[in-house]
Scaffold this active site. Structure first.
Site, mmCIF file in Angstrom:
data_model
loop_
_atom_site.group_PDB
_atom_site.id
_atom_site.type_symbol
_atom_site.label_atom_id
_atom_site.label_comp_id
_atom_site.label_asym_id
_atom_site.label_seq_id
_atom_site.Cartn_x
_atom_site.Cartn_y
_atom_site.Cartn_z
ATOM 1 N N HIS A 90 -19.967 -11.464 1.090
ATOM 2 C CA HIS A 90 -19.768 -10.178 0.420
ATOM 3 C C HIS A 90 -18.280 -10.026 0.075
ATOM 4 C CE1 HIS A 90 -19.483 -5.871 -0.272
ATOM 5 N NE2 HIS A 90 -20.770 -5.912 -0.531
ATOM 6 N N GLU A 146 -21.606 -9.002 -7.820
ATOM 7 C CA GLU A 146 -21.006 -7.692 -7.582
ATOM 8 C C GLU A 146 -19.534 -7.722 -8.004
ATOM 9 O OE1 GLU A 146 -23.496 -5.788 -3.920
ATOM 10 O OE2 GLU A 146 -21.441 -6.374 -3.497
HETATM 11 O O1 G3P Z 1 -23.504 -4.783 -1.170
HETATM 12 C C1 G3P Z 1 -23.619 -3.674 -2.002
HETATM 13 C C2 G3P Z 1 -22.343 -3.118 -2.379
HETATM 14 O O2 G3P Z 1 -21.202 -3.859 -2.287
HETATM 15 C C3 G3P Z 1 -22.370 -2.204 -3.543
HETATM 16 O O3 G3P Z 1 -21.752 -1.072 -3.062
HETATM 17 O O4 G3P Z 1 -21.401 1.298 -2.850
HETATM 18 O O5 G3P Z 1 -21.233 0.204 -5.076
HETATM 19 O O6 G3P Z 1 -23.455 0.469 -3.994
HETATM 20 P P1 G3P Z 1 -21.979 0.295 -3.806
#
Ligand code: G3P
Length: 228
Positions: A90, A146
């Site tokens: 992550h 991400e």
């Molecule tokens: O692993 C999920 C995360 O990093 C996304 O975070 O708070 O943008 O949904 P968020």
């Protein structure tokens, strides 16, 4: 239609402890009633509790075997607790040679291979399509794109980076059998619909659920969007 996946990452939010078990209970209910598999990723200290309720994965694992490794978490512990798998790499805990540096793919492969041998699922996070291409060679269960700058914010990856999401999904699918997941800033149904349109197999969501009082409504929206 193939089953879609929604991973709820509790991170280290205080809300993980105040409502994490309730979220797990709802995750289980929704998974039973719909064709979306809702998976929870709580802090390590909650793994065995949520695992009694819903499909649970850890937020990360180290590449080492059991032994003299203080403060590490191994595939063996995850297996012993009985969870289904783990997130890896992550953005908030990268397998990098140095902070902000390039990824250590050998180390990621080692961790993924050990988990696979133990029958654990692996969901590896990446920050761009180049990393996705490399991780696809390792063939984890899923690869999650991400973009770090959108994590925890209100602008969703599906809306703000459609071209990259599309390219990411294509890269993953042409070179592997991994699920292509996306996350960052995901909050509602439109984000979910858009992500599926762009080729994604599901979502990773944290703040949009953990920080939302009516988390059930958000889960409902996301699941409904994923099922369109
Ligand atoms: O692993 C999920 C995360 O990093 C996304 O975070 O708070 O943008 O949904 P968020």
């Amino acid at each position: 239609m193939s089953t879609k996946v929604l991973i709820i990452n509790y991170k280290a939010y205080k809300e993980a402890f105040s409502k994490g078990l309730d979220i797990a209970t709802y995750a289980k209910q929704v998974s039973t009633e719909t064709n979306v598999e809702v998976i929870v990723a709580p802090p390590f200290t909650m793994l065995s509790e949520t695992n009694k309720i819903a499909k649970t994965i850890a937020q990360g694992v180290d590449e080492v075997d059991p032994g003299a490794f203080t403060a590490h978490i191994t595939w063996f512990e995850l297996k012993a607790v009985g969870v289904s798998g783990t997130l890896l790499n992550h953005s908030e805990e990268r397998y990098a040679y140095s902070r902000g540096g390039p990824l250590d793919y050998d180390k990621i492969k080692e961790a993924v291979d050990k988990c696979k041998a133990a029958g654990l699922e692996t969901y590896v996070c990446v920050q761009n399509t180049q990393e996705a291409e490399e991780i696809a060679k390792i063939n984890p269960t899923g690869i999650a794109y991400e973009p770090p700058e959108l994590i925890g914010g209100d602008i969703s990856v599906a809306n703000s980076k459609p071209d990259i999401v599309k390219e990411f999904c294509e890269v993953v699918k042409k070179s592997s059998s991994c699920l292509a997941l996306i996350g960052a800033g995901i909050k509602g149904k439109e984000d979910a619909i858009k992500s599926v349109e762009l080729g994604s197999d599901g979502l990773l969501v944290a703040s949009g659920i953990l920080k939302e009082e009516n988390y059930k409504a958000v889960i409902d929206e996301l699941v409904s969007g994923l099922s369109q």
